[in-house]
Design a protein around this motif. Sequence first.
Motif, mmCIF file in Angstrom:
data_model
loop_
_atom_site.group_PDB
_atom_site.id
_atom_site.type_symbol
_atom_site.label_atom_id
_atom_site.label_comp_id
_atom_site.label_asym_id
_atom_site.label_seq_id
_atom_site.Cartn_x
_atom_site.Cartn_y
_atom_site.Cartn_z
ATOM 1 N N ILE A 83 0.860 -1.184 0.000
ATOM 2 C CA ILE A 83 0.000 0.000 0.000
ATOM 3 C C ILE A 83 0.896 1.234 0.000
ATOM 4 N N HIS A 84 0.661 2.124 -0.965
ATOM 5 C CA HIS A 84 1.514 3.306 -1.106
ATOM 6 C C HIS A 84 0.760 4.405 -1.852
ATOM 7 N N ARG A 85 1.371 5.558 -1.908
ATOM 8 C CA ARG A 85 0.920 6.625 -2.795
ATOM 9 C C ARG A 85 2.128 7.015 -3.633
ATOM 10 N N SER A 121 -8.984 8.717 -0.207
ATOM 11 C CA SER A 121 -7.762 8.669 0.615
ATOM 12 C C SER A 121 -6.749 9.744 0.242
ATOM 13 N N HIS A 122 -6.973 10.451 -0.848
ATOM 14 C CA HIS A 122 -6.086 11.559 -1.199
ATOM 15 C C HIS A 122 -6.247 12.734 -0.233
ATOM 16 N N LYS A 127 -1.141 6.790 6.324
ATOM 17 C CA LYS A 127 -1.391 5.542 5.603
ATOM 18 C C LYS A 127 -2.403 4.702 6.376
ATOM 19 N N PHE A 133 -7.757 -0.708 4.653
ATOM 20 C CA PHE A 133 -7.574 -0.530 3.212
ATOM 21 C C PHE A 133 -8.338 -1.590 2.424
ATOM 22 N N TRP A 155 -4.149 6.399 -1.840
ATOM 23 C CA TRP A 155 -3.487 5.192 -1.358
ATOM 24 C C TRP A 155 -3.953 4.037 -2.244
ATOM 25 N N HIS A 156 -2.993 3.258 -2.746
ATOM 26 C CA HIS A 156 -3.307 2.176 -3.667
ATOM 27 C C HIS A 156 -2.236 1.094 -3.612
ATOM 28 N N CYS A 157 -2.500 -0.017 -4.273
ATOM 29 C CA CYS A 157 -1.502 -1.084 -4.394
ATOM 30 C C CYS A 157 -1.943 -2.041 -5.495
#
Length: 170
Positions: A83-85, A121-122, A127, A133, A155-157
């Motif tokens: 999970i990251h941006r 989540s922006h 996190k 998530f 936030w995505h992955c």
Amino acid sequence: LRNELDTAIKEDQNKFDDYEKEHRFTDIVHCMISRKNTPFSKKLFENKNLLNFVDAILGDKSIIHSFNAVRLNPFVENNASKIHRDTPRFYQNSYPLSIQAIVCLDKFNEETGATYLLPGSHHVKVKPSDEYFYKNAYMLNAEPGDVLFFDSLVWHCAGKNNSNEPRRGI
């Protein structure tokens, strides 16, 4: 495009002695635009549909910050699966300062490791937990040639590729 990405990965494997051990390089190709043998990838910059969409969101003075590619190999995790941006700085505006565009080169679905996005989540600096998530994120199914656009702060992955083929995107 798939061949260009696979060739770039082979170049990196030959360039870095510790390619397999060095997790940050695994399956992620940075700076596709600076590579000599990527004529098809560079043509993406001439695609009017992509350019018009980006201009509609960011304005016609936007710039390309990075041009990377990811290949999710079957049954192997990589950095994209965390999970990251895609931007290190958090800012809170009512408009995006940066967007991501993922050009899908293969099918993105549950089996191949589709991208997960957490809506809204922006606007959140911290996190989210893995539990939160995955309970609230959406999996984006897409076909080869589809383009996924989202705010760089979301936030995505990538999901896990449980197929027998790589899942690639630029």
